[in-house]
Design an enzyme around this catalytic site. Structure first.
Site, short mmCIF file in Angstrom:
data_model
loop_
_atom_site.label_atom_id
_atom_site.label_comp_id
_atom_site.label_asym_id
_atom_site.label_seq_id
_atom_site.Cartn_x
_atom_site.Cartn_y
_atom_site.Cartn_z
N PRO A 127 45.37 39.47 58.25
CA PRO A 127 44.29 38.61 57.43
C PRO A 127 43.75 37.42 58.41
O PRO A 127 44.60 37.38 59.35
CB PRO A 127 44.82 37.63 56.33
CG PRO A 127 46.33 38.60 56.11
CD PRO A 127 46.51 39.29 57.54
N LYS A 128 42.65 37.21 58.59
CA LYS A 128 42.02 36.30 59.34
C LYS A 128 42.38 34.96 58.83
O LYS A 128 41.72 34.32 58.03
CB LYS A 128 40.47 36.40 59.84
CG LYS A 128 39.85 35.57 60.80
CD LYS A 128 38.49 35.81 60.92
CE LYS A 128 38.16 35.03 62.31
NZ LYS A 128 38.21 33.57 62.02
N VAL A 129 43.56 34.32 59.18
CA VAL A 129 44.27 32.99 58.58
C VAL A 129 43.10 31.95 59.04
O VAL A 129 42.64 31.86 60.47
CB VAL A 129 45.40 32.89 59.05
CG1 VAL A 129 45.90 31.58 58.65
CG2 VAL A 129 46.34 34.04 58.65
#
Length: 583
Positions: A127-129
């Site tokens: 995930p692209k936090v």
């Protein structure tokens, strides 16, 4: 605002990737361009100061990013030699990163991602936090530096705050002389669903906590997602395992090996709807193999790419304001926009609503607004995020000139309302004239072929062809559709007139001829469902209006409704039955 997540190179890169339809430069004089650029630059600097020095976030991240990009676009248009605008770091932001932050290239869509993945092996998706990027530096196992990303080469030292963030270990067990980790400091959430909850400005909250001069309770809720160990073990598996042993295992729980873009798309869709412990704005695909940390430079990382989610809101510049007049005489305000992509739609116009709402919103050409999609995918104005200094207000039509009974005949002032009336009566539920476009009606009006709402009833196929440019065959087909309307029952012609009769009352209307209809008094109208005393009086007034009576007289001369179709109407019964079967 995404000040920690955008290295300096991003501003220049934006000019190269700005969509072609959005790259139009404003038509401004040099003096005006200088003033507009100066004002927007001052506003961004004001927000930067509040963000960096005071730990405050007075503007939404997406709005800041949009306006920063727009400023750089204006500068490129009017002063291309001027450096692109970049946030000004405080004086303390001068500490050199041991390994530069490269940033990640953004993939436009799944096809672009597929091209990037070709020929690459050992790929992982995460995930692209959505937090703020930092570097953790350990020497002989002790944390000696916590640096904000800054411009990718230098950042601000936040080591003093590390002791207040339980998620960051102050010591790790290692025999390595130095360990440099690049990671995302994020706000820990419970059951966050990106599709439902959105970003919630989590990134700004983290930045505010880190910039605060005092210890704030939010620091206890921060966590760390390690997305790069530049000079760590050779494979992603080894890196994730070691990070977990050090108590930095968040990334290991959210990293998955993928072999193609379809698997990435599946994880991206899954995480968009799943309950997560953090806010995300897309996914990142990593190639396990990457060069030594000494070779990393801002903007030159080719071993990881991001595929972001479509934002729920987009910004757009207003090109002009139109004031369409509806069939009942209501005037709306519609903004013409530089085209923008919102979900799967290209949006060029958005309806603001009434004239009053437009006046309250104070929107003119050059302003920047944000849009979202309402129910059924209809674009909706959310807010104005920037107003140009030089404001030219268009003159709306005079609302007092328009009523449900105005503009039955053609004139320059009546073109909009008459067209709206014609489009209304073309609908399947009214007179059912398929295949006739707005442009067709406009050609018939502007060439003088028809002068009033029902003038098309007397046209010949030759007149239709000459006015519209249609072939003889298509003109004949349209003439045939026009003539079929003669068989429609009275209630549909009443609907076509545009009087203020509710649908329930229209369906219950027992009249079969114009004579009985026009002789109705207040009590007769009020006996119909949905008609109160006030509306009944208004209907009596409307049916005694000379303009309406002239149209009714014309229809009676044309033998409408046809004598064989009086009563409920054979045509209507057949159409109603067919529509019910289709449903």
């Amino acid at each position: 605002m995404k000040v920690f997540g955008w290295p300096l190179f991003a501003a220049a890169l934006w000019i190269a990737i700005w969509p072609a339809h959005s790259a139009l430069c404003p038509v401004w004089t040099p003096t005006r361009a200088s003033e507009e650029i100066r004002r927007l630059q001052q506003q961004l600097q004001h927000w930067d100061d509040a963000y960096y020095r005071q730990g405050q976030s007075p503007v939404a991240d997406a709005d800041y990013d949009s306006l920063q990009h727009r400023l750089n676009h204006w500068q490129h248009c009017f002063n291309p030699l001027q450096p692109a605008y970049a946030p000004q770091l405080p004086g303390e932001g001068e500490h050199l990163h041991p390994v530069a932050h490269t940033g990640v290239k953004k993939m436009r869509d799944k096809l672009a991602l597929a091209y990037w993945m070709q020929g690459r092996h050992d790929l992982w998706v995460q995930p692209k936090v959505d937090g703020i990027a930092v570097s953790l530096v350990y020497r002989h196992g002790r944390l000696v530096s916590l640096l904000s990303r800054g411009d990718g080469l230098r950042g601000e030292e936040w080591l003093a705050k590390a002791a207040w963030i339980p998620a960051i270990p102050l010591r790790i067990e290692t025999g390595l002389e130095e360990v440099v980790l690049q990671d995302e400091l994020f706000l820990s959430m419970t059951g966050h669903q990106q599709a439902v909850d959105g970003g919630r400005n989590a990134r700004s909250q983290v930045a505010g906590a880190m910039m605060s001069k005092q210890r704030v309770p939010l620091l206890d809720s921060l966590d760390i997602f390690i997305w790069a160990w530049p000079d760590g073990p050779a494979t992603m598996t080894e890196r994730l395992q070691q990070l977990s042993r050090w108590g930095l295992g968040v990334a290991a729980n959210w990293s998955h090996r993928v072999k193609d873009e379809e698997e990435v798309a599946a994880w991206r869709e899954c995480w968009f709807h799943a309950e997560l412990p953090f806010v995300t704005d897309g996914v990142v695909v990593h190639q396990s193999l990457r060069p030594a940390g000494k070779n990393w430079l801002p903007g030159e990382g080719t071993w990881a790419v991001a595929w972001k989610y479509q934002p729920p809101e987009v910004s757009a510049e207003v090109l002009s304001v139109d004031f369409p007049v509806g069939r009942t005489g209501k005037i709306a305000a519609v903004l013409n926009l530089q085209p923008v992509q919102l979900d799967d739609k290209t949006v060029r116009r958005v309806n603001v609503g009434s004239l009053r709402r437009w006046q309250e919103s104070d929107i003119v050409a050059g302003d920047v607004i944000t849009l979202s999609l309402a129910g059924q995918g209809i674009p909706r104005l959310e807010r104005v995020i920037w107003r140009v200094a030089e404001r030219h207000y268009p003159q709306p039509p005079d609302a007092s000139r328009y009523t449900p009974l105005s503009c039955y005949t053609f004139s320059a002032e009546c073109q909009k309302q008459l067209l709206a009336k014609l489009r209304w009566l073309s609908q399947k539920t009214v007179l059912n004239i398929p295949g006739v476009e707005r442009s067709t009606w406009l050609h018939l009006l502007e060439t003088g072929s028809m002068t009033h709402l029902f003038g098309w009833l007397t046209l010949t196929p030759e007149q239709i062809a000459a006015a519209t440019g249609l072939s003889r065959e298509r003109a004949g087909q349209l003439w045939h559709r026009f003539n079929l309307t003669r068989q429609q029952p009275l209630r549909r012609w009443v609907d076509a007139l545009g009087v203020s009769l509710p649908r329930k009352a229209l369906n219950a209307l027992p009249d079969q001829q114009w004579e009985s209809l026009t002789q109705r008094d207040v009590g007769d109208w009020q006996a119909l469902p949905g008609v109160g005393a006030a509306l009944a009086k208004r209907l009596v007034t409307q049916f005694h209006d000379a303009r309406l009576q002239a149209l009714i007289a014309f229809l009676r001369q044309q033998g409408i409704p046809a004598a064989s179709m009086l009563g409920m109407g054979i045509v209507e019964n057949r159409q109603t039955k067919t529509e019910a079967q289709r449903q």
